[in-house]
Motif scaffolding. Sequence first.
Motif, PDB file in Angstrom:
ATOM      1  N   ILE A   3       0.753  -1.167  -0.132  1.00 22.58           N
ATOM      2  CA  ILE A   3       0.285   0.519   0.565  1.00 22.58           C
ATOM      3  C   ILE A   3       1.165   1.224  -0.092  1.00 22.58           C
ATOM      4  O   ILE A   3       2.011   1.192   1.347  1.00 22.58           O
ATOM      5  CB  ILE A   3      -1.060  -0.276   1.073  1.00 22.58           C
ATOM      6  CG1 ILE A   3      -1.521  -0.998   0.883  1.00 22.58           C
ATOM      7  CG2 ILE A   3      -1.651   1.766   1.553  1.00 22.58           C
ATOM      8  CD1 ILE A   3      -2.715  -1.205   2.373  1.00 22.58           C
ATOM      9  N   VAL A   4       0.714   2.344  -0.644  1.00 23.54           N
ATOM     10  CA  VAL A   4       1.689   2.720  -1.458  1.00 23.54           C
ATOM     11  C   VAL A   4       0.793   4.261  -1.454  1.00 23.54           C
ATOM     12  O   VAL A   4      -0.045   4.090  -2.188  1.00 23.54           O
ATOM     13  CB  VAL A   4       2.633   2.838  -2.413  1.00 23.54           C
ATOM     14  CG1 VAL A   4       3.305   4.271  -3.197  1.00 23.54           C
ATOM     15  CG2 VAL A   4       3.397   1.480  -2.707  1.00 23.54           C
ATOM     16  N   GLY A   5       1.685   5.332  -0.271  1.00 21.29           N
ATOM     17  CA  GLY A   5       0.751   6.618  -0.584  1.00 21.29           C
ATOM     18  C   GLY A   5       1.602   7.579  -0.769  1.00 21.29           C
ATOM     19  O   GLY A   5       2.338   7.893  -1.834  1.00 21.29           O
ATOM     20  N   TYR A   6       0.378   8.554  -0.859  1.00 17.25           N
ATOM     21  CA  TYR A   6       0.865   9.960  -2.383  1.00 17.25           C
ATOM     22  C   TYR A   6       0.485  11.251  -1.065  1.00 17.25           C
ATOM     23  O   TYR A   6      -0.903  11.277  -1.160  1.00 17.25           O
ATOM     24  CB  TYR A   6       1.170   9.665  -3.032  1.00 17.25           C
ATOM     25  CG  TYR A   6       1.023  11.506  -4.257  1.00 17.25           C
ATOM     26  CD1 TYR A   6       2.721  11.608  -4.213  1.00 17.25           C
ATOM     27  CD2 TYR A   6       0.138  12.249  -4.510  1.00 17.25           C
ATOM     28  CE1 TYR A   6       2.657  13.057  -4.532  1.00 17.25           C
ATOM     29  CE2 TYR A   6       0.426  13.370  -5.264  1.00 17.25           C
ATOM     30  CZ  TYR A   6       2.218  14.165  -5.379  1.00 17.25           C
ATOM     31  OH  TYR A   6       2.462  15.201  -5.903  1.00 17.25           O
ATOM     32  N   ALA A   7       1.281  12.018  -0.574  1.00 17.10           N
ATOM     33  CA  ALA A   7       0.842  13.168  -0.145  1.00 17.10           C
ATOM     34  C   ALA A   7       1.116  14.457  -0.884  1.00 17.10           C
ATOM     35  O   ALA A   7       2.132  14.760  -0.864  1.00 17.10           O
ATOM     36  CB  ALA A   7       0.478  13.442   1.280  1.00 17.10           C
ATOM     37  N   ARG A   8       0.351  15.771  -0.575  1.00 15.02           N
ATOM     38  CA  ARG A   8       1.066  16.748  -1.386  1.00 15.02           C
ATOM     39  C   ARG A   8      -0.027  18.283  -0.729  1.00 15.02           C
ATOM     40  O   ARG A   8      -1.320  18.090  -0.434  1.00 15.02           O
ATOM     41  CB  ARG A   8       0.696  16.832  -3.105  1.00 15.02           C
ATOM     42  CG  ARG A   8       1.193  17.734  -3.359  1.00 15.02           C
ATOM     43  CD  ARG A   8       0.359  18.021  -5.186  1.00 15.02           C
ATOM     44  NE  ARG A   8      -0.258  18.332  -5.200  1.00 15.02           N
ATOM     45  CZ  ARG A   8      -0.717  19.259  -5.601  1.00 15.02           C
ATOM     46  NH1 ARG A   8      -0.968  20.148  -4.901  1.00 15.02           N
ATOM     47  NH2 ARG A   8      -2.687  19.354  -5.716  1.00 15.02           N
ATOM     48  N   VAL A  60      -1.765  -1.071  -3.952  1.00 13.93           N
ATOM     49  CA  VAL A  60      -2.627  -0.318  -3.852  1.00 13.93           C
ATOM     50  C   VAL A  60      -2.041   1.193  -4.020  1.00 13.93           C
ATOM     51  O   VAL A  60      -1.220   1.521  -2.676  1.00 13.93           O
ATOM     52  CB  VAL A  60      -3.683  -0.387  -3.019  1.00 13.93           C
ATOM     53  CG1 VAL A  60      -4.783   0.512  -2.850  1.00 13.93           C
ATOM     54  CG2 VAL A  60      -4.214  -1.791  -2.783  1.00 13.93           C
ATOM     55  N   PHE A  61      -2.519   2.086  -4.587  1.00 11.80           N
ATOM     56  CA  PHE A  61      -1.441   3.772  -4.803  1.00 11.80           C
ATOM     57  C   PHE A  61      -2.487   4.152  -3.852  1.00 11.80           C
ATOM     58  O   PHE A  61      -4.077   4.285  -3.995  1.00 11.80           O
ATOM     59  CB  PHE A  61      -1.481   4.034  -6.169  1.00 11.80           C
ATOM     60  CG  PHE A  61      -0.941   5.292  -5.649  1.00 11.80           C
ATOM     61  CD1 PHE A  61       0.088   5.528  -5.753  1.00 11.80           C
ATOM     62  CD2 PHE A  61      -1.949   7.039  -5.896  1.00 11.80           C
ATOM     63  CE1 PHE A  61       0.727   6.771  -5.614  1.00 11.80           C
ATOM     64  CE2 PHE A  61      -1.312   7.695  -6.500  1.00 11.80           C
ATOM     65  CZ  PHE A  61       0.363   7.977  -6.527  1.00 11.80           C
ATOM     66  N   THR A  62      -2.489   5.063  -2.561  1.00 13.37           N
ATOM     67  CA  THR A  62      -3.509   5.617  -1.954  1.00 13.37           C
ATOM     68  C   THR A  62      -3.310   6.898  -1.695  1.00 13.37           C
ATOM     69  O   THR A  62      -1.697   7.374  -1.600  1.00 13.37           O
ATOM     70  CB  THR A  62      -3.655   5.234  -0.268  1.00 13.37           C
ATOM     71  OG1 THR A  62      -3.144   3.453  -0.770  1.00 13.37           O
ATOM     72  CG2 THR A  62      -4.872   5.640   0.247  1.00 13.37           C
ATOM     73  N   VAL A  63      -4.491   7.576  -2.001  1.00 11.15           N
ATOM     74  CA  VAL A  63      -4.322   9.424  -1.670  1.00 11.15           C
ATOM     75  C   VAL A  63      -5.526   9.670  -1.162  1.00 11.15           C
ATOM     76  O   VAL A  63      -6.478   8.874  -0.045  1.00 11.15           O
ATOM     77  CB  VAL A  63      -4.269  10.477  -2.548  1.00 11.15           C
ATOM     78  CG1 VAL A  63      -3.268  10.265  -3.961  1.00 11.15           C
ATOM     79  CG2 VAL A  63      -5.842   9.918  -3.910  1.00 11.15           C
ATOM     80  N   THR A  64      -5.298  10.904   0.009  1.00 10.47           N
ATOM     81  CA  THR A  64      -6.718  11.186   0.715  1.00 10.47           C
ATOM     82  C   THR A  64      -7.322  12.168   0.219  1.00 10.47           C
ATOM     83  O   THR A  64      -8.379  11.728   0.418  1.00 10.47           O
ATOM     84  CB  THR A  64      -6.043  12.226   1.592  1.00 10.47           C
ATOM     85  OG1 THR A  64      -5.492  13.606   1.044  1.00 10.47           O
ATOM     86  CG2 THR A  64      -5.091  11.502   2.936  1.00 10.47           C
ATOM     87  N   ARG A  86      -1.697  -1.096 -15.446  1.00 13.28           N
ATOM     88  CA  ARG A  86      -0.908  -1.832 -15.048  1.00 13.28           C
ATOM     89  C   ARG A  86      -0.677  -2.910 -13.826  1.00 13.28           C
ATOM     90  O   ARG A  86       0.117  -3.908 -12.727  1.00 13.28           O
ATOM     91  CB  ARG A  86       0.721  -0.865 -14.517  1.00 13.28           C
ATOM     92  CG  ARG A  86       0.876  -0.008 -15.173  1.00 13.28           C
ATOM     93  CD  ARG A  86       2.478   0.931 -15.069  1.00 13.28           C
ATOM     94  NE  ARG A  86       2.788   0.956 -13.903  1.00 13.28           N
ATOM     95  CZ  ARG A  86       3.556   1.697 -12.815  1.00 13.28           C
ATOM     96  NH1 ARG A  86       3.044   3.723 -13.408  1.00 13.28           N
ATOM     97  NH2 ARG A  86       3.851   1.754 -11.943  1.00 13.28           N
ATOM     98  N   GLY A  87      -1.823  -3.315 -13.188  1.00 15.44           N
ATOM     99  CA  GLY A  87      -2.606  -3.752 -12.312  1.00 15.44           C
ATOM    100  C   GLY A  87      -2.544  -3.154 -10.316  1.00 15.44           C
ATOM    101  O   GLY A  87      -2.719  -3.772 -10.331  1.00 15.44           O
ATOM    102  N   VAL A  88      -2.486  -2.030 -10.488  1.00 16.38           N
ATOM    103  CA  VAL A  88      -2.438  -0.778 -10.014  1.00 16.38           C
ATOM    104  C   VAL A  88      -3.711  -0.464  -9.234  1.00 16.38           C
ATOM    105  O   VAL A  88      -4.509   0.394 -10.362  1.00 16.38           O
ATOM    106  CB  VAL A  88      -1.214  -0.330  -9.447  1.00 16.38           C
ATOM    107  CG1 VAL A  88      -1.221   0.649  -8.555  1.00 16.38           C
ATOM    108  CG2 VAL A  88       0.199  -0.182 -10.125  1.00 16.38           C
ATOM    109  N   GLU A  89      -4.451  -0.866  -8.198  1.00 16.72           N
ATOM    110  CA  GLU A  89      -5.839  -0.052  -7.723  1.00 16.72           C
ATOM    111  C   GLU A  89      -5.452   1.280  -6.975  1.00 16.72           C
ATOM    112  O   GLU A  89      -4.331   1.506  -6.712  1.00 16.72           O
ATOM    113  CB  GLU A  89      -6.675  -0.997  -7.147  1.00 16.72           C
ATOM    114  CG  GLU A  89      -7.402  -2.509  -7.680  1.00 16.72           C
ATOM    115  CD  GLU A  89      -6.921  -2.704  -8.730  1.00 16.72           C
ATOM    116  OE1 GLU A  89      -8.607  -1.289  -8.753  1.00 16.72           O
ATOM    117  OE2 GLU A  89      -7.531  -3.103  -9.930  1.00 16.72           O
ATOM    118  N   VAL A  90      -6.169   2.384  -7.209  1.00 16.58           N
ATOM    119  CA  VAL A  90      -6.246   3.508  -6.350  1.00 16.58           C
ATOM    120  C   VAL A  90      -7.479   3.395  -5.479  1.00 16.58           C
ATOM    121  O   VAL A  90      -8.247   3.184  -6.062  1.00 16.58           O
ATOM    122  CB  VAL A  90      -6.423   4.325  -7.690  1.00 16.58           C
ATOM    123  CG1 VAL A  90      -6.187   5.440  -7.050  1.00 16.58           C
ATOM    124  CG2 VAL A  90      -5.263   4.173  -8.534  1.00 16.58           C
TER     125      VAL A  90
END
Length: 186
Positions: A3-8, A60-64, A86-90
Amino acid sequence: MAIVGYARTSTKDQVAGLEDQVDALRATGCKKIFQEHGSGIDAVRPELMKALDYVREGDVFTVTKPDRLARSVPDLLQIVGGLRERGVEVRILSMALDTSTPTGTLMLTVLGGVAAFERELMLERQRAGIARAKSENKYRGRAATARAKSAEVLCLHKEGRKPASIARDLNIGRASVYRILSAALP
């Protein structure tokens, strides 16, 4: 599966906002979180590019929130579509949205459309307000930043500086530098 997150956040002043996003991402199980300060309209968001490159099939790519990920609905749909190919869920936490389900994908598209509609309405109201202000002779527009720096541009040019360097140092567009030079030089 990771589970990979991105915050900005848009500016470096929004430290608390970035910390809140990171806390929310950690609470959902993100072990790897990419974070940066930068406007959503900036062409280059290096940490987002690293995050998108980092994720692998099954992750799983996760953002708030969706606006932390994308600049517009088409941008959001393109990013999510590329990840899904690419088989990555969001996952978008604020919407309880998960693209691993058909309902999640439908909701993303519908909510994206609603957001685009709201933006168009806002722009329409803004244009109407500007037109009214112009008709009442109250509209001034934004301040001309480059013209105010004409003397500095000419001085730096006399010193032998290149237009791109002048533009970068004075924080104005390169085209503005060329306009100033062509208006001042024979």
